[in-house]
Motif scaffolding. Structure first.
Motif, PDB file in Angstrom:
ATOM      1  N   THR A  67      29.002  34.420  48.815  1.00 26.42           N
ATOM      2  CA  THR A  67      28.186  34.960  47.685  1.00 26.42           C
ATOM      3  C   THR A  67      28.541  34.066  46.426  1.00 26.42           C
ATOM      4  OG1 THR A  67      27.878  37.068  48.711  1.00 26.42           O
ATOM      5  CG2 THR A  67      27.400  36.750  46.238  1.00 26.42           C
ATOM      6  N   TYR A  69      28.718  34.611  42.794  1.00 25.45           N
ATOM      7  CA  TYR A  69      28.644  35.731  41.952  1.00 25.45           C
ATOM      8  C   TYR A  69      28.582  34.906  40.425  1.00 25.45           C
ATOM      9  CZ  TYR A  69      30.919  38.471  45.674  1.00 25.45           C
ATOM     10  OH  TYR A  69      30.857  39.178  46.818  1.00 25.45           O
ATOM     11  N   GLU A  93      31.499  37.589  50.392  1.00 29.28           N
ATOM     12  CA  GLU A  93      30.559  38.643  50.084  1.00 29.28           C
ATOM     13  C   GLU A  93      31.631  39.951  50.175  1.00 29.28           C
ATOM     14  OE1 GLU A  93      27.096  41.453  51.674  1.00 29.28           O
ATOM     15  OE2 GLU A  93      27.164  39.325  52.546  1.00 29.28           O
TER      16      GLU A  93
END
Length: 194
Positions: A67, A69, A93
């Motif tokens: 991910t 972020y 994640e």
């Protein structure tokens, strides 16, 4: 993003108390503590936001197990005495579940900064942050430099600095080495700068 102003050196505890007070108006400013100095980050312009979102979508498609972020704080520098808010950071994640505002950077594979058009971008994004991220041991630092129209990949952190730095003009393919191990096409960036 870059710092607008800096203040004298302060402790992490003092900084965190001050940062807590700014959370009431998070749209107005973000604070960072790099090298013992407080920095006030300017809010991103539209092009900056679009670059970060392009990267979010790109990584979701190409590395779906990770991910990208945004808008989260990291503990940085030796002994984690600094606090930074990278424009984005790539991690597995669920990395930040249960963590507070300033998270442990250990699982972070890469941080991303996009330069802003203000007076201290050179010092902050090109000097202070690479040092802080390298000291922390973050494997990769990707700088999207809108002034020079380059993507700059910093890798192989050692002794508080990245030992390999490779710059490519916007429009060229850029390889992000291990642990990301991905080549990206930066043609889209040509349409995202002034």
């Amino acid at each position: 993003m870059s710092t607008v102003t800096e203040r004298a050196a302060m402790s992490v505890e003092q900084f965190e108390r001050m940062a807590e007070h700014t959370r009431e108006n998070p749209d107005d400013l973000w604070l960072e503590l790099i090298g013992g100095k407080v920095g006030v980050k300017a809010m991103p312009d539209g092009d900056h936001v679009e670059i970060v979102m392009w990267l979010v979508k790109l990584f979701a498609r190409l590395r779906s197990e990770l991910t990208l972020y945004t808008e989260h704080g990291l503990q940085v520098e030796q002994y984690r005495n600094g606090r930074a808010r990278p424009d984005a950071m790539l991690a597995p994640e669920g990395t930040f579940l249960g963590q507070g505002e300033w998270s442990d950077p250990t699982p972070v594979l890469m941080v991303v900064e996009v330069t802003s058009f203000d007076g201290d971008t050179d010092k902050r994004d090109r000097k202070d942050k690479p040092r802080a991220y390298a000291e922390t041991g973050i494997p990769l630092y990707l700088l999207i430099d809108r002034d020079s129209c380059e993507t700059i990949v910093h890798s192989e952190p050692e002794d508080g600095r990245y030992t390999v730095v490779i710059a490519r003009s916007f429009g060229k393919r850029v390889h992000l080495p291990a642990p990301v191990d991905l080549t990206i096409d930066t043609d889209r960036l040509l349409n995202m700068v002034r």
